[in-house]
Scaffold this motif. Structure first.
Motif, short mmCIF file in Angstrom:
data_model
loop_
_atom_site.label_atom_id
_atom_site.label_comp_id
_atom_site.label_asym_id
_atom_site.label_seq_id
_atom_site.Cartn_x
_atom_site.Cartn_y
_atom_site.Cartn_z
N ARG A 1 -7.80 22.61 -6.62
CA ARG A 1 -8.08 21.28 -5.66
C ARG A 1 -9.16 20.51 -6.05
O ARG A 1 -9.06 19.40 -5.93
CB ARG A 1 -8.52 22.23 -4.41
CG ARG A 1 -8.58 21.26 -3.20
CD ARG A 1 -9.04 22.26 -2.12
NE ARG A 1 -10.27 22.50 -1.87
CZ ARG A 1 -10.81 22.99 -0.70
NH1 ARG A 1 -10.36 23.61 -0.04
NH2 ARG A 1 -12.31 23.43 -0.65
N MET A 2 -10.29 20.99 -6.63
CA MET A 2 -11.12 20.29 -7.09
C MET A 2 -10.70 18.98 -8.28
O MET A 2 -10.93 17.97 -8.27
CB MET A 2 -12.43 20.94 -7.58
CG MET A 2 -13.15 21.39 -6.57
SD MET A 2 -14.23 22.89 -7.04
CE MET A 2 -15.36 22.06 -8.02
N ALA A 3 -9.86 19.75 -9.30
CA ALA A 3 -9.40 18.78 -10.39
C ALA A 3 -8.31 18.07 -9.81
O ALA A 3 -8.35 16.80 -10.26
CB ALA A 3 -8.59 19.86 -11.28
N GLY A 4 -7.55 18.35 -8.97
CA GLY A 4 -6.64 17.36 -8.39
C GLY A 4 -7.24 16.34 -7.64
O GLY A 4 -6.80 15.12 -7.90
N ASP B 1 -12.81 12.51 -14.73
CA ASP B 1 -12.40 13.54 -15.89
C ASP B 1 -12.13 14.86 -15.11
O ASP B 1 -13.03 15.36 -14.91
CB ASP B 1 -13.46 13.47 -16.91
CG ASP B 1 -13.20 14.41 -18.11
OD1 ASP B 1 -11.81 14.93 -17.99
OD2 ASP B 1 -13.94 14.43 -19.05
N ASP B 2 -10.85 15.32 -15.20
CA ASP B 2 -10.56 16.44 -14.74
C ASP B 2 -10.25 17.82 -15.19
O ASP B 2 -10.01 18.62 -15.00
CB ASP B 2 -9.13 16.11 -13.55
CG ASP B 2 -7.91 15.61 -14.40
OD1 ASP B 2 -8.32 15.21 -15.60
OD2 ASP B 2 -6.78 15.98 -13.96
N ALA B 3 -10.42 17.41 -16.78
CA ALA B 3 -10.01 18.61 -17.68
C ALA B 3 -10.77 19.61 -17.79
O ALA B 3 -10.09 20.99 -17.55
CB ALA B 3 -10.01 17.88 -19.13
N THR B 4 -12.13 19.68 -17.41
CA THR B 4 -12.74 20.81 -17.31
C THR B 4 -12.67 21.74 -16.26
O THR B 4 -12.40 22.84 -16.23
CB THR B 4 -14.41 20.46 -17.03
OG1 THR B 4 -14.73 19.82 -18.58
CG2 THR B 4 -15.34 21.59 -17.15
N LEU B 5 -12.42 20.82 -14.91
CA LEU B 5 -11.93 21.77 -13.73
C LEU B 5 -10.71 22.28 -13.91
O LEU B 5 -10.47 23.81 -13.55
CB LEU B 5 -11.68 20.98 -12.63
CG LEU B 5 -13.21 20.01 -12.02
CD1 LEU B 5 -13.06 19.03 -11.20
CD2 LEU B 5 -14.17 21.43 -11.66
N TRP B 6 -9.64 21.54 -14.54
CA TRP B 6 -8.30 22.48 -15.03
C TRP B 6 -8.38 23.53 -15.83
O TRP B 6 -7.77 24.51 -16.05
CB TRP B 6 -7.39 21.46 -15.37
CG TRP B 6 -6.72 20.45 -14.43
CD1 TRP B 6 -6.95 18.91 -14.72
CD2 TRP B 6 -6.00 20.92 -13.21
NE1 TRP B 6 -6.09 18.56 -13.51
CE2 TRP B 6 -5.98 19.43 -12.62
CE3 TRP B 6 -5.63 21.77 -12.83
CZ2 TRP B 6 -4.98 19.27 -11.42
CZ3 TRP B 6 -4.71 21.80 -11.70
CH2 TRP B 6 -4.44 20.34 -11.10
N ARG B 7 -9.34 23.45 -16.85
CA ARG B 7 -9.47 24.63 -17.85
C ARG B 7 -10.27 25.87 -17.00
O ARG B 7 -9.93 26.99 -17.25
CB ARG B 7 -10.49 24.24 -18.98
CG ARG B 7 -9.58 23.56 -19.92
CD ARG B 7 -10.43 23.37 -21.33
NE ARG B 7 -11.64 22.30 -21.26
CZ ARG B 7 -11.45 21.08 -21.36
NH1 ARG B 7 -10.33 20.66 -21.80
NH2 ARG B 7 -12.57 20.46 -21.30
#
Length: 563
Positions: A229-232, A240-246
């Motif tokens: 949810r945070m990454a989206g 920069d959403d990559a860290t959240l997706w990881r």
């Protein structure tokens, strides 16, 4: 805030209302929850167990109906004509009983969790076990359930209203007019609580009576959802959403690492929902579910009555599957052929000397308004929606509304599709992501002839759309659709397509009418909003009017979501 309370009579029989049982041999005496706070505090292990069991009772209010009205009927996943939630009726939603019930139920869970988290650590270990280590482990597991349920409640509140007041103690006055906390504060607290729960919860429970309790896998699954949810949200804001997706990937991998030992994808989709055998009732595709049982009169849910019509099995027809969704299925998809009711005979037709009343959906928009037949032998009636069997009512013809249906809150198929989404957001379309989606499709079709092909998806957007569609086919009426569309940035797109599909069906009804020149079904689509925007405030629910009347600061709970 009148719902941040310490009181409420919760006796042992009510503890069972969500099917959440504590497997101890001693029968609990009636306990008044308000008596377990303040000066007299907790005095026994039974008090601690009662407090923990009391947290689960509000889940019934959340999941028997409200979850469908607010998370599914507000989207393309569920339908009932002219409901406030179906129409996103801004003028009526603040006073809607389900909007209020969601708020009430979540804050009851929070209040009870706060009490447990403050009072249980004060109890002497000797009240739990003579062995100090065993006693501490038992207390830690009770506390872990409280951390989980507090995080669960705040997660649900922020999914529904975006921002809400944050209370993590029992000292806040009942009438405190607290402003909404920031979403960062709320999500930090949610992550801390789920993390604390994950460290002390077991991977599974040996006793079926504990089947509804959270596990370490459920905590990891919700941490995955939280970071998705945070990454989206970060992606849609251009960050920069990559860290959240990881981070989300790490948690979903924890859940999927337990596949084969704790969890497994059921052989057929019906096995996930079949309420008629213990094997399926306690199937290990379910990671977290609210359970109901007819054996517990005070604890059973009437959820099975709500999803089919009276003529089919004497159900109440509160929720149906939109024609526009039913038409998206291929006919040999068992999620269609085995899980949807698309035609039936009137259950009351027992007299063979009178015409049989049959019902079926039109097979496409073009057939709308044409499904009709009146002969001496039968009358064919056109259905305006299909119906799901996910919550099958097992006692038609009786006044026994208490059935064993589970309400899945999280299951393995959801987590598999979550991993596919995460991988796509990190790397774009890959064979690994497509293979995960195909695991769900192969179960649905019982073969690999309908598998997706990597070559058909040239970028993240294309595969994101495919995953969004697959989640609808697999998870409709399971309370995840509205959050899915928001996270993926597809709320406006899918809602406009849904409303456009209703318009198309109404136009075909006009063309197929006996007198097309006078037929007018335009009201069927004009009642929907025609002015949706990407960051539409209607993606979230307003704070309940009665709460805003007491605390005007709550009027702005969801306004930040439109920024």
């Amino acid at each position: 805030m009148k719902n941040i309370i310490k009181t409420g009579c919760i006796c042992a029989c009510v503890f069972l209302s969500a099917g959440m049982l504590f497997s101890c041999n001693d029968t609990l005496d009636e306990v008044v929850y308000s008596e377990l706070t303040g000066d007299n505090a907790f005095t026994s292990k039974d008090d601690a167990v009662a407090a923990i069991n009391g947290m689960y009772q509000p889940l019934r209010s959340l999941t028997a109906r409200s979850i469908f009205y607010l998370n599914d009927m507000t989207t393309d996943a569920c339908f009932r004509k002219e409901m406030d939630t179906e129409l996103l009726n801004e003028s009526k939603l603040p006073g809607n009983q389900d909007v209020g019930r969601w708020w009430d139920s979540c804050y009851k869970i929070i209040s009870r969790a706060n009490i447990a988290l403050e009072e249980i650590p004060k109890l002497e270990n000797s009240l739990f076990d003579d062995d100090d280590a065993k006693a501490q482990a038992e207390k830690d597991q009770l506390l872990a359930q409280a951390y989980f349920m507090r995080a669960f409640a705040y997660y649900q509140l922020t999914d529904m209203y975006y921002t809400v007041p944050l209370v993590t103690d029992t000292e806040t006055p009942v009438d405190a007019a607290l402003p909404p906390a920031s979403l960062d504060e709320l999500e930090t607290q949610i992550a801390q609580d789920f993390t604390a729960a994950k460290g002390a919860l077991p991977p599974s429970y040996a006793d079926k009576l504990d089947a509804g309790r959270p596990t370490s896998g459920a905590a990891a699954g919700f941490l995955c959802r939280l970071y998705m949810r945070m990454a989206g949200r970060t992606r849609l804001a251009g960050g920069d959403d990559a860290t959240l997706w990881r981070t989300a990937l790490g948690y979903v991998n924890e859940v999927l690492a337990a596949e084969g030992s704790v969890y497994s994808l059921q052989p057929k989709i019906w096995d996930v929902f079949n309420p008629e055998t213990d094997e399926t009732l306690y199937n290990n595709e379910l990671i977290f579910a609210v359970r109901s049982s007819k054996e517990i009169s005070s604890g059973s849910s009437d959820i099975g009555m709500n999803h089919t019509p009276w003529e089919y099995d004497m159900g109440w027809n509160l929720f149906s599957v939109p024609l526009q969704l039913a038409w998206q299925y291929e006919v040999d998809d068992e999620r269609y052929s085995e899980m949807l009711v698309t035609e039936f005979r009137n259950v009351y037709d027992t007299d063979e000397t009178v015409p049989q009343h049959l019902f079926r959906i039109p097979v496409s928009a073009e057939e709308c308004g044409k499904v009709y037949e009146d002969t001496p032998a039968r009358v064919m009636n056109e259905l305006g929606a299909a119906y799901t069997k996910k919550y099958k009512y097992t006692h038609p013809g009786t006044y026994n509304y208490n059935t064993k249906n589970n309400m899945p809150i999280m299951r393995l198929a959801d987590m598999i599709l979550c991993k596919a989404e995460i991988l796509n957001e990190l790397n774009g379309p890959t064979q690994e992501a497509v293979d995960l989606i195909n695991r769900i499709r192969e179960r649905a079709f019982q073969n690999d002839l309908h598998n997706l092909r990597l070559a058909d998806y040239g970028d993240k957007t294309a595969l994101r759309n495919a995953i969004c569609d697959e989640r609808l086919l697999e998870l409709h009426t399971e309370g995840v659709r509205r959050p899915d569309l928001i996270r993926m940035g597809l709320w406006k797109d899918r809602m406009e397509k849904y409303i456009g599909g209703i318009k198309l069906a109404s136009e075909w009804k006009e063309k197929n009418a006996k007198d097309p020149s006078t037929a007018d079904f335009s009201s069927e689509w004009k009642v929907y909003p025609q002015d949706l925007t990407e960051n539409d405030i209607r993606r979230y629910m307003p704070a309940p009017k009665r709460e805003v009347d007491l605390n005007p600061a709550l009027a702005g709970c969801r306004s930040f979501a439109a920024n």
